[in-house]
Design a protein around this motif. Sequence first.
Motif, PDB file in Angstrom:
ATOM      1  N   ALA A   6       0.857  -1.196   0.000  1.00  0.00           N
ATOM      2  CA  ALA A   6       0.000   0.000   0.000  1.00  0.00           C
ATOM      3  C   ALA A   6       0.886   1.236   0.000  1.00  0.00           C
ATOM      4  N   ASN A  36       4.825   8.401   0.545  1.00  0.00           N
ATOM      5  CA  ASN A  36       5.088   8.396   1.983  1.00  0.00           C
ATOM      6  C   ASN A  36       6.380   7.587   2.249  1.00  0.00           C
ATOM      7  N   ILE A  63      -4.813   4.660  -2.748  1.00  0.00           N
ATOM      8  CA  ILE A  63      -6.167   5.225  -2.700  1.00  0.00           C
ATOM      9  C   ILE A  63      -5.976   6.731  -2.616  1.00  0.00           C
ATOM     10  N   GLY A 116       3.263   0.953   5.226  1.00  0.00           N
ATOM     11  CA  GLY A 116       4.118   1.743   6.092  1.00  0.00           C
ATOM     12  C   GLY A 116       3.534   1.704   7.500  1.00  0.00           C
ATOM     13  N   SER A 119       1.482   7.132   8.014  1.00  0.00           N
ATOM     14  CA  SER A 119       1.615   8.117   6.937  1.00  0.00           C
ATOM     15  C   SER A 119       2.030   9.436   7.583  1.00  0.00           C
ATOM     16  N   ASN A 124      -1.407   8.645  11.479  1.00  0.00           N
ATOM     17  CA  ASN A 124      -2.453   7.825  12.099  1.00  0.00           C
ATOM     18  C   ASN A 124      -1.933   6.552  12.754  1.00  0.00           C
ATOM     19  N   ASN A 125      -1.076   5.837  12.021  1.00  0.00           N
ATOM     20  CA  ASN A 125      -0.562   4.545  12.511  1.00  0.00           C
ATOM     21  C   ASN A 125      -1.742   3.594  12.837  1.00  0.00           C
ATOM     22  N   GLN A 126      -2.647   3.441  11.875  1.00  0.00           N
ATOM     23  CA  GLN A 126      -3.857   2.636  12.113  1.00  0.00           C
ATOM     24  C   GLN A 126      -4.157   1.626  11.015  1.00  0.00           C
ATOM     25  N   THR A 127      -3.779   1.971   9.769  1.00  0.00           N
ATOM     26  CA  THR A 127      -4.313   1.211   8.627  1.00  0.00           C
ATOM     27  C   THR A 127      -3.903  -0.275   8.655  1.00  0.00           C
TER      28      THR A 127
HETATM   29  P1  AMP Z   1      -1.751   5.486   8.474  1.00  0.00           P
HETATM   30  O1  AMP Z   1      -2.545   4.445   9.203  1.00  0.00           O
HETATM   31  O2  AMP Z   1      -2.594   6.529   7.789  1.00  0.00           O
HETATM   32  O3  AMP Z   1      -0.674   6.100   9.341  1.00  0.00           O
HETATM   33  O4  AMP Z   1      -0.996   4.780   7.258  1.00  0.00           O
HETATM   34  C1  AMP Z   1      -0.199   3.630   7.421  1.00  0.00           C
HETATM   35  C2  AMP Z   1       0.058   2.984   6.073  1.00  0.00           C
HETATM   36  O5  AMP Z   1      -1.187   2.573   5.489  1.00  0.00           O
HETATM   37  C3  AMP Z   1       0.716   3.880   5.003  1.00  0.00           C
HETATM   38  O6  AMP Z   1       2.112   3.925   5.144  1.00  0.00           O
HETATM   39  C4  AMP Z   1       0.295   3.126   3.732  1.00  0.00           C
HETATM   40  O7  AMP Z   1       1.092   1.974   3.529  1.00  0.00           O
HETATM   41  C5  AMP Z   1      -1.134   2.684   4.075  1.00  0.00           C
HETATM   42  N1  AMP Z   1      -2.091   3.721   3.617  1.00  0.00           N
HETATM   43  C6  AMP Z   1      -2.740   4.648   4.372  1.00  0.00           C
HETATM   44  N2  AMP Z   1      -3.515   5.445   3.589  1.00  0.00           N
HETATM   45  C7  AMP Z   1      -3.338   5.010   2.310  1.00  0.00           C
HETATM   46  C8  AMP Z   1      -3.851   5.405   1.040  1.00  0.00           C
HETATM   47  N3  AMP Z   1      -4.701   6.424   0.905  1.00  0.00           N
HETATM   48  N4  AMP Z   1      -3.434   4.713  -0.053  1.00  0.00           N
HETATM   49  C9  AMP Z   1      -2.582   3.690   0.057  1.00  0.00           C
HETATM   50  N5  AMP Z   1      -2.063   3.269   1.219  1.00  0.00           N
HETATM   51  C10 AMP Z   1      -2.434   3.909   2.337  1.00  0.00           C
END
Ligand code: AMP
Length: 249
Positions: A6, A36, A63, A116, A119, A124-127
Motif C-alpha cells: 500500500a 510516503n 487510494i 508503512g 503516513s 495515524n498509525n492505524q491502517t
Molecule cells: P496510516 O494508518 O494513515 O498512518 O498509514 C499507514 C500505512 O497505510 C501507510 O504507510 C500506507 O502503507 C497505508 N495507507 C494509508 N492510507 C493510504 C492510502 N490512501 N493509499 C494507500 N495506502 C495507504
Amino acid sequence: MKIIVAVKRVVDFNVKVRVKSDQSGVELANVKMSMNPFCEIAVEEAVRLKEKGIATEIVAVSIGPAQAQETIRTAMAMGADRGILVQTDDTVEPLAVSKILHNIVEAEQPQLVILGKQSIDGDNNQTGQMLAALLGWGQGTFASKVEKDGEALKVTREIDGGLETVSLKLPAVVTTDLRLNEPRYAALPNIMKAKQKPLETKTPADYGVDTAPRVVTLKVTEPAKREAGIKVKDIDELVEKLKNEAKVI
Ligand code: AMP
C-alpha cells in the motif's frame, strides 16, 4: 508468494508545511507531493523479497486522487509489477482505506500485505492494524527485519526499549519501520519501463466502501515557535541559569 504493497501520496517530507489561514488543515496548493517514506520502505522490502526468489508478484495499491498514479508508477519503477489506483478526491480515513484494501486482498489473494507503519501527513498509525483485524490475519508492525522462516514469516519489531521477534503464520500483514531497509532510487530505464506496466483504476464504490469521514478535524495549529538560544560565558553562569531561569536543576 504474491505481495500487495500500500503506497500513499503525501506532502514530500522535505516540505515545510504551512497551516491554512482558517486552521482547517495544511496548505496543499502547489506543494510537492511524494510517496510516503514508510511506503517506500514497504516497496523496497517487497522488491528484496522478490529478488531473493521468495515473492513472485508485487501489486502496488494507492487510494487517492488521479495524481496518485505517479506514486504507483514510482513503486513500479522500484520493482512492483502492476498497480491498482482506487481513485477519489475525498479524504479517506484509515478505516475506509483498510476496508478498501480488505476487498482488494479478497480479490487478489496475496500471502503478504506490506504497509508503512504511519503516513507522515495524518500520523495515524492505524491502517495496517485495522486491515489485519478485518482479515483476521496475524500482524508484524514496526518491522525492522523480515525473514522467511519455513512456512512462516519471522518479523523483528521495534518496540519501546528493545526489539521483539514474532513468527507470523502466512498470510499476514507487516508494517515497516525506518530501519528495515534503505529504499533504492529508481533508475531512468526502470522509470521508462514502469510506464508500460499495467495500472487498473477503480473507485471506492466498486468495492462498496463508504468513505464518508467518521472524524471531524476541529483545528490545525502550528507548533509553538522555539526561541533562539543564548551563549553563556562560563559553567557558573550556565548552572545559575539552569537553576534560577529554567528551574530544571
Ligand atoms: P496510516 O494508518 O494513515 O498512518 O498509514 C499507514 C500505512 O497505510 C501507510 O504507510 C500506507 O502503507 C497505508 N495507507 C494509508 N492510507 C493510504 C492510502 N490512501 N493509499 C494507500 N495506502 C495507504
